[in-house]
Structures are given as structure tokens and as C-alpha cells.
Design a protein around this motif. Structure first.
Motif, mmCIF file in Angstrom:
data_model
loop_
_atom_site.group_PDB
_atom_site.id
_atom_site.type_symbol
_atom_site.label_atom_id
_atom_site.label_comp_id
_atom_site.label_asym_id
_atom_site.label_seq_id
_atom_site.Cartn_x
_atom_site.Cartn_y
_atom_site.Cartn_z
ATOM 1 N N ASP A 264 6.587 12.660 -28.860
ATOM 2 C CA ASP A 264 5.578 12.244 -27.694
ATOM 3 C C ASP A 264 4.963 11.234 -28.190
ATOM 4 O OD1 ASP A 264 6.297 14.508 -26.215
ATOM 5 O OD2 ASP A 264 4.489 15.924 -26.957
ATOM 6 N N VAL A 265 4.761 10.292 -27.261
ATOM 7 C CA VAL A 265 3.906 8.906 -27.536
ATOM 8 C C VAL A 265 3.001 8.816 -26.310
ATOM 9 C CG1 VAL A 265 4.096 6.381 -27.696
ATOM 10 C CG2 VAL A 265 6.093 7.957 -28.221
ATOM 11 N N PHE A 266 1.762 8.534 -26.866
ATOM 12 C CA PHE A 266 0.677 8.425 -25.970
ATOM 13 C C PHE A 266 -0.078 7.093 -26.083
ATOM 14 C CE2 PHE A 266 1.242 12.888 -26.114
ATOM 15 C CZ PHE A 266 0.886 13.296 -24.724
ATOM 16 N N SER A 267 -0.643 6.408 -24.894
ATOM 17 C CA SER A 267 -1.326 5.274 -25.055
ATOM 18 C C SER A 267 -2.539 5.178 -23.908
ATOM 19 C CB SER A 267 -0.677 4.055 -25.082
ATOM 20 O OG SER A 267 -0.275 4.151 -23.768
ATOM 21 N N ILE A 268 -3.614 4.498 -24.253
ATOM 22 C CA ILE A 268 -4.737 4.372 -23.242
ATOM 23 C C ILE A 268 -5.255 3.009 -22.794
ATOM 24 C CG2 ILE A 268 -6.372 4.741 -24.787
ATOM 25 C CD1 ILE A 268 -7.939 6.212 -22.961
ATOM 26 N N THR A 269 -5.054 2.677 -21.463
ATOM 27 C CA THR A 269 -5.651 1.338 -20.978
ATOM 28 C C THR A 269 -6.712 1.737 -20.044
ATOM 29 O OG1 THR A 269 -3.716 0.636 -21.180
ATOM 30 C CG2 THR A 269 -5.123 -0.639 -19.947
ATOM 31 N N ASN A 270 -7.846 1.220 -19.854
ATOM 32 C CA ASN A 270 -9.064 1.546 -19.083
ATOM 33 C C ASN A 270 -9.740 0.076 -18.704
ATOM 34 O OD1 ASN A 270 -10.582 0.758 -21.336
ATOM 35 N ND2 ASN A 270 -11.221 2.902 -21.869
ATOM 36 N N ASP A 271 -10.692 0.499 -17.648
ATOM 37 C CA ASP A 271 -11.662 -0.276 -17.166
ATOM 38 C C ASP A 271 -12.984 0.444 -16.937
ATOM 39 O OD1 ASP A 271 -11.471 0.957 -14.962
ATOM 40 O OD2 ASP A 271 -9.977 -0.405 -13.891
ATOM 41 N N GLU A 272 -13.778 -0.355 -16.165
ATOM 42 C CA GLU A 272 -15.265 0.541 -16.503
ATOM 43 C C GLU A 272 -15.263 1.942 -15.788
ATOM 44 O OE1 GLU A 272 -18.055 -2.023 -14.406
ATOM 45 O OE2 GLU A 272 -18.014 -3.676 -16.184
ATOM 46 N N LYS A 273 -14.406 2.041 -14.721
ATOM 47 C CA LYS A 273 -14.401 3.324 -13.989
ATOM 48 C C LYS A 273 -13.411 4.369 -14.301
ATOM 49 C CE LYS A 273 -17.503 1.394 -10.252
ATOM 50 N NZ LYS A 273 -17.444 1.190 -8.872
ATOM 51 N N ILE A 274 -12.210 3.527 -14.566
ATOM 52 C CA ILE A 274 -10.849 4.578 -14.660
ATOM 53 C C ILE A 274 -10.092 4.088 -15.936
ATOM 54 C CG2 ILE A 274 -8.570 5.077 -13.634
ATOM 55 C CD1 ILE A 274 -9.857 3.763 -11.056
ATOM 56 N N ALA A 275 -9.731 5.450 -16.506
ATOM 57 C CA ALA A 275 -8.817 5.253 -17.759
ATOM 58 C C ALA A 275 -7.211 5.594 -17.237
ATOM 59 C CB ALA A 275 -9.300 6.163 -18.736
ATOM 60 N N TYR A 276 -6.434 4.934 -17.776
ATOM 61 C CA TYR A 276 -4.920 5.162 -17.427
ATOM 62 C C TYR A 276 -4.261 5.446 -18.792
ATOM 63 C CZ TYR A 276 -6.145 2.136 -13.702
ATOM 64 O OH TYR A 276 -6.988 1.648 -12.607
ATOM 65 N N ILE A 277 -3.653 6.741 -18.929
ATOM 66 C CA ILE A 277 -3.063 7.388 -19.923
ATOM 67 C C ILE A 277 -1.690 7.355 -19.723
ATOM 68 C CG2 ILE A 277 -2.799 9.270 -21.564
ATOM 69 C CD1 ILE A 277 -5.702 9.854 -21.341
ATOM 70 N N ASN A 278 -0.829 6.664 -20.460
ATOM 71 C CA ASN A 278 0.688 6.579 -20.386
ATOM 72 C C ASN A 278 1.174 7.523 -21.487
ATOM 73 O OD1 ASN A 278 3.317 5.384 -21.545
ATOM 74 N ND2 ASN A 278 3.404 5.428 -19.558
ATOM 75 N N TYR A 279 2.216 8.450 -20.839
ATOM 76 C CA TYR A 279 2.880 9.437 -21.692
ATOM 77 C C TYR A 279 4.534 9.257 -21.962
ATOM 78 C CZ TYR A 279 5.357 13.984 -22.617
ATOM 79 O OH TYR A 279 6.179 14.916 -23.137
ATOM 80 N N ILE A 280 5.054 8.984 -22.989
ATOM 81 C CA ILE A 280 6.507 9.021 -23.142
ATOM 82 C C ILE A 280 7.163 10.021 -23.955
ATOM 83 C CG2 ILE A 280 8.348 7.506 -24.120
ATOM 84 C CD1 ILE A 280 6.877 5.111 -23.330
ATOM 85 N N HIS A 281 8.095 10.699 -23.680
ATOM 86 C CA HIS A 281 8.808 11.769 -24.711
ATOM 87 C C HIS A 281 9.961 11.286 -24.735
ATOM 88 C CE1 HIS A 281 9.691 15.539 -26.107
ATOM 89 N NE2 HIS A 281 11.016 15.603 -25.499
ATOM 90 N N ASP A 353 4.190 0.514 -28.225
ATOM 91 C CA ASP A 353 3.999 -0.887 -27.216
ATOM 92 C C ASP A 353 4.504 -0.779 -26.178
ATOM 93 O OD1 ASP A 353 2.917 -1.964 -29.741
ATOM 94 O OD2 ASP A 353 4.630 -3.182 -30.316
ATOM 95 N N LEU A 354 5.776 0.025 -26.012
ATOM 96 C CA LEU A 354 6.265 0.332 -24.502
ATOM 97 C C LEU A 354 5.338 1.031 -23.750
ATOM 98 C CD1 LEU A 354 8.874 -0.076 -22.810
ATOM 99 C CD2 LEU A 354 9.728 2.077 -23.942
ATOM 100 N N SER A 355 4.796 1.888 -24.455
ATOM 101 C CA SER A 355 3.800 2.924 -23.654
ATOM 102 C C SER A 355 2.581 2.014 -23.285
ATOM 103 C CB SER A 355 3.356 4.223 -24.650
ATOM 104 O OG SER A 355 2.433 4.971 -23.880
ATOM 105 N N GLU A 356 2.044 1.287 -24.154
ATOM 106 C CA GLU A 356 0.872 0.374 -23.763
ATOM 107 C C GLU A 356 1.249 -0.386 -22.450
ATOM 108 O OE1 GLU A 356 -0.183 -1.420 -27.416
ATOM 109 O OE2 GLU A 356 -1.446 0.436 -27.939
ATOM 110 N N MET A 357 2.614 -1.112 -22.499
ATOM 111 C CA MET A 357 2.792 -2.059 -21.476
ATOM 112 C C MET A 357 2.853 -1.245 -20.159
ATOM 113 S SD MET A 357 6.464 -4.104 -21.381
ATOM 114 C CE MET A 357 7.441 -2.707 -21.198
#
Length: 608
Positions: A264-281, A353-357
Motif C-alpha cells: 500500500d502507498v499513501f500520500s497527503i496534499t492539503n490546503d487550509e480547509k481540506i486534505a487530499y489523501i491518495n491511496y495506491i495498491h 512520487d506517483l501517489s503525491e502527483m
């Protein structure tokens, strides 16, 4: 099939449709032999599938598909993105007959393996399944070239285009070419390479193109061991060479390595109000799941807290039992039997890196949508409506329309206006002076301008429009079709706006022969199309008026000896027209341009 059998078939299918859920998912159509002939995705399964069986369906290909359907199955998923992933997976697995190639708006190249007795392997942008089997399309050209290079090094498929047959080989019909002498071809045309050996090579090449490198490597290892046991060391060495080539190619993959399994691969990208979590298996050396979750922050939660929540929720949702989780930073959490990895380099870092992209892209798309929510929704809805009405292969993002303007053939001009996302794109408007047509011939003028426009776009490799709208009926449509299809060999849909006896636009035409598309004249879509038509009229007439005005000014003022452009512009600016300049007295002219020039102007217009 008799009429009674067909009615029974349709009744059976409509019974299935009536029981479909109103949820996102993927649906599959089967023919009479139980073979999947079409795979689709839907936001609402019931609504989408039932649309195929409406009596007003007028697309020929849709009618043909419906006539072949004997059974329907479906898979419900949670989101539209899951439906797209599932559809993509099933299309690659079953290669259904009626599915188009999955694209993203561009014509990406594919790799073709021909159906010849001695197949060729080459890249192409033209898809014709009669020629062979196609793999792709490849959005990353470098990856495609790397695969082709690997196959050429491993198996040396022939590159010549002559149709080689077993009978021709036996009759000594062919001769080897330079490729054989420089060891890029095994010489199957003169039996230097056997038919069986060539076919075995092509079978392995197909497996590599499918992505089954692990199975190819396993077979090669077994073959090496067998040859070594039989003391056939030279043959074993050749197999080893090929094995190392494939292994080296897989290890350079930008996406996955065959050594990575059940991760499993996880990464997180966010701003002030919302977080975006990407998951790759990743399972069995391939990415089989990718998803981005959106978390709205309630408090000032840290990235660590949010990522912990995301890991627990996504692993539960996707029933993951991976024993390794790749993350971007250290987490104070423990899961039984699970190892957390923070890669710094290598294949796992590539996956991170792919997950963060993916997370950043998802964030960008969501923010863009929020900034222009209402206008974008309306424009997309109108583009989808026009796509469905005309049966277009994709949404008509870029629409172009042409119009001519002249007076008895003099000062003939034409104009092209461009709408992007259903709005005028004025920086893309084009003006044309008619060069090859003498007299008031609107059809010939249209033909010249359309040819000049798209010949140039093709030569400069600029994007072509998704739809051309003719400002007129069947005649203008046919002229444009002759240029686009017959002369330039392009595939651009063409529609027309026809007028009634009172010169009011009242019909949308499409197809050849043109047919009337059912569209209410008071609908939003019809208003946008008439806006396109009005805009091209305005632009063409304005250009023609400007050209006429320049000619009028030239004939009256530019031919006066001693009067230059600056004096002319000053007079026009003050007196507004040539008529007023003629009527002005000597004192009025003197106040504007001085005594000497005023006398020249006055004398010119009062010689009699």
C-alpha cells in the motif's frame, strides 16, 4: 432471428434493465455465444443502460450494438472513479468488439502485432483491427519506444512489408535484406529461422506487451535450468541474455517493479480547509487500485493525524491485507504485522512520487471546479448535451464556424470564429481575404477558406476543432465535407444551422446526408449555437466594412498629390467622413491642417 425471437430477446433485456440499481458501476453486454462485446461505465447504471433501449435512439452503431446484445451483467462500485478503473481493467482483459480505445482527448500511438503468418511489430496511430492486435494507447512515448526496443533486441521481428508465406519460402521466392546481414532479423523469409521459433518469439512478445513480464521471466528461468541440465550451455547463455534484458527493462519502469508485491502507498496534499489523501495498491507487480479521498478539516489537525485516519479508513474500505505500507513521513501508529517504509530512492520512492502527483492533480481539479462552479457546470452540461444530440465521439470543447461577406463579389472576405467551452475565444478568431475566387461565389469562397484554415493547422500540428458548424444548410455542409474528408482526409464532425423562409435560424443539421436534430429553438443549447452564428456574422461583416472603408478612403484622399496618411487621419478624426471633408470651406480646412494643405484639398474637390 425471427421477429418473435427478437421481441422475446428485448423483453428479457428490458426486464434486466428494470431491476438495475441507480448507483455507479460498470456494465457488460454479451452476445449469443456468451462473449463480452461491450463494457461501459455509468454514474447511474439504470439510467445509462436503459438509454440504449429507447425507441428514439438514432445512432446507427448503437442500433447495431443493441441488436447483438443477448445478456447483461453489472458490477456496482462506490464512485464514478472506481467505475472508470473497473471499466479500464475489463476492456484490457476482454478487448470487447464494440469498445472504443480509452483516450484522454489526444490520439496516442499504439503498438500493432499483425495477423500475418510471420507477424510484424510496429507503432501506429491508425487502429484497424483487421490488420492485427493492438496494445496501448501509450500516453508516454518514451515508455512505448522502450518496449519496442526491448522486443527488437530480444526477438528481432522482421521489419520488411512483403507478404511472406510458407509456400513462398519453400519456393525460394524471397531474398534476405540488409536487416538480416546486420543481425536485426533472423531471416524467416529464407528459412534461416523456423516458423515455429518465430511464432514462439511472437507469443512471448505479446506477453511482454500485455505486461506479463513476470510470467515470461518464470518460463525463461525454467528453460535455462532445463538447458543447463542437458549440458546445452550455449543455448542456455542465449536465454540468459534475454532474461537479463527483460529484468533490466522491468527494473527501470517508472510505475512499478516486478519485485514489489502486495504493498500500500499513501500520500497527503492539503490546503487550509481540506486534505487530499491518495491511496495506491500494488499487487503482483501492477497497480490495481488508485483513489483519492477528500477530508474537510474541522480543527487544526496535523498531516500525521489526518494520514493515520486515512490509512485506517482506506485499508478497511478496500479490504487491504498488505504487510507493507509506504508513507512520506514517520507515523506514530502501529498495525499488527505491518511494516511502515519511508523510501528515499528506488522503485518505492517512484511509487510514492506517483501517489503525491495524483493527490496534487486531484486537489488542482477540485479547486478549479470550486472557483468556476456554476459557469463550468453549465458549459459542461451544454457540451454533453450537444455531444449526445449529435452522437459525437467526445465533448465538443472547441467549435469553429465560418462566414463569407462581399458586395457583388467585391472586397470578398471570410471569417472564422472559435468557441471554447461554449464561450467565444476571441484571440483565436481569424480573418481571410479571398484570393482565388472571382465574383460572388459563396461556396467556392467557403471551400478556399476552410482548406487554408485546416491545411495550416495540420502542417503546424495545432489542435483541430471537435466540431465545425456551417453557417447555412446542406450546401455549405457539403462544401466543408469535401474539403475536410475528401481533400484533407481529416475526421472532424460537421453540423449546419439552416434558416426558414423568413431568414431565421430554425434547424440544426448533422450527418451525411444531413438530418434534422431534434432541438427546441428556445433551449439554452440552441441559443448558444445561434450566438455562434451571430458572432461569425458580426465578425465577417465588420471585417468587410473595414476593408470597404479603407478602399473608399484610398480612392478619395490617398490619391491627392501632397497629402499623406497623417494629414488624412487628422481630417477623418476631425470631420468624421469624406463627405464632410468635401463640403468643408477653405477656412475650416485651414484651421485643421494649415493653409497650404488646406488649399490642396479644397482645390481637389472644387476643380469644376
Amino acid at each position: 432471428m425471427t421477429k418473435e425471437e427478437n421481441e422475446a430477446r428485448l423483453a428479457y433485456l428490458k426486464g434486466i434493465v428494470s431491476r438495475l440499481p441507480e448507483k455507479p458501476g460498470s456494465y457488460q453486454y454479451y452476445d449469443s455465444e456468451g462473449t463480452i462485446i461491450y463494457v461501459g461505465k455509468a454514474k447511474n447504471l439504470k439510467s445509462r443502460v436503459s438509454s440504449y433501449f429507447h425507441t428514439e435512439v438514432d445512432r446507427f452503431k448503437t442500433k447495431v450494438l443493441v441488436s447483438k446484445i443477448h445478456d447483461i451483467s453489472y458490477t456496482v462500485v462506490n464512485t464514478e472513479e472506481d467505475a472508470l478503473l473497473l471499466e479500464n481493467s475489463l476492456i484490457k482483459k476482454y478487448n470487447p468488439r464494440y469498445n472504443v480505445l480509452l483516450k484522454d482527448g489526444k490520439t496516442y500511438p499504439s503498438i500493432c502485432v499483425t495477423n500475418e503468418p510471420f507477424p510484424r511489430i510496429f507503432k501506429t496511430r491508425t487502429i484497424n483491427k483487421k490488420w492485427g492486435t493492438y496494445f496501448g494507447p501509450y500516453s508516454h512515448i518514451g515508455s512505448m519506444n522502450a518496449v519496442l526496443e526491448l522486443i527488437n533486441k530480444l526477438y528481432h521481428p522482421r521489419t520488411c512489408r512483403q507478404p511472406i508465406t510458407k509456400e513462398g519460402i519453400a519456393a525460394g521466392k524471397y531474398q534476405v535484406c540488409l536487416e538480416y546481414h546486420i543481425k536485426n532479423c533472423g531471416g524467416p523469409c529464407v528459412a534461416k529461422q523456423s516458423y515455429e521459433n518465430y511464432q514462439q518469439n511472437m507469443l512471448q512478445a505479446r506477453e511482454i506487451l500485455k505486461g506479463n513480464t513476470r510470467e515470461v521471466l518464470r518460463q525463461m528461468r525454467e528453460k535455462m535450468q532445463l538447458l543447463a541440465e542437458e549440458l546445452r550451455f550455449e543455448e542456455a547463455e542465449e536465454v540468459k541474455r534475454k532474461y537479463l534484458l527483460i529484468d533490466s527493462f522491468v527494473s527501470k519502469s517508472e510505475v512499478v517493479s516486478h519485485t514489489i508485491d502486495n504493498v500500500d502507498v499513501f500520500s497527503i496534499t492539503n490546503d487550509e480547509k481540506i486534505a487530499y489523501i491518495n491511496y495506491i495498491h500494488v499487487s503482483n507487480g501492477a497497480i490495481n487500485q488508485s483513489f483519492t479521498f477528500e477530508y474537510k478539516k474541522r480543527l487544526n489537525e496535523s498531516n500525521e493525524e489526518l494520514l493515520q485516519l486515512g490509512i485506517v479508513e482506506m485499508r478497511e474500505r478496500f479490504k487491504s491485507n498488505s504487510k507493507e505500507i509506504v508513507v512520506p513521513f514517520d507515523l506514530e501508529m502501529e498495525l499488527e504485522g505491518v511494516t511502515f517504509t519511508i523510501p528515499q530512492r528506488g522503485d518505492k520512492k517512484t511509487l510514492l512520487d506517483l501517489s503525491e502527483m495524483n493527490g496534487k492533480q486531484y486537489k488542482f481539479d477540485r479547486l478549479k471546479q470550486a472557483e468556476k462552479l456554476n459557469p463550468e457546470q453549465k458549459q459542461v452540461r451544454l457540451m454533453k448535451e450537444l455531444q449526445e444530440k449529435l452522437g459525437l465521439p467526445k465533448m465538443p470543447y472547441q467549435i469553429e464556424c465560418f462566414d463569407n461577406s462581399n458586395i457583388s463579389g467585391t472586397d470578398a472576405v471570410a471569417a472564422c470564429v472559435v468557441f471554447k467551452s461554449m464561450k467565444p475565444s476571441k484571440q483565436d478568431y481569424k480573418k481571410y481575404n479571398i484570393k482565388t475566387v472571382v465574383g460572388p461565389d459563396d461556396y467556392a469562397s467557403m471551400k478556399e477558406v476552410v482548406y487554408r484554415r485546416y491545411k495550416r493547422l495540420v502542417e503546424e500540428e495545432e489542435p483541430l476543432p471537435d466540431l465545425i458548424v456551417a453557417d447555412g444548410g446542406k450546401g455549405q455542409m457539403e462544401v466543408i465535407r469535401e474539403v475536410i474528408q475528401d481533400e484533407l482526409n481529416l475526421d472532424i464532425p460537421i453540423a449546419g444551422l439552416a434558416k426558414d423562409n423568413r431568414h431565421r435560424t430554425n434547424e440544426l443539421l448533422y450527418g451525411f446526408p444531413p438530418r434534422v436534430i431534434g432541438l427546441k429553438t428556445n433551449s439554452e443549447l440552441f441559443h448558444v449555437l445561434t450566438q455562434l452564428q451571430d458572432e461569425v456574422h458580426r465578425f465577417a461583416i465588420t471585417f468587410h466594412r473595414d476593408k470597404r472603408s479603407k478602399h473608399a478612403l484610398h480612392s478619395e484622399l490617398d490619391d491627392i498629390q501632397g497629402i499623406g496618411p497623417k494629414t488624412r487621419d487628422t481630417l477623418i478624426d476631425k470631420l468624421k467622413s469624406v463627405k464632410r471633408i468635401k463640403e468643408a470651406d477653405i477656412q475650416q480646412l485651414t484651421e485643421i491642417i494649415g493653409t497650404s494643405k488646406a488649399q490642396i484639398i479644397y482645390n481637389h474637390f472644387h476643380q469644376s
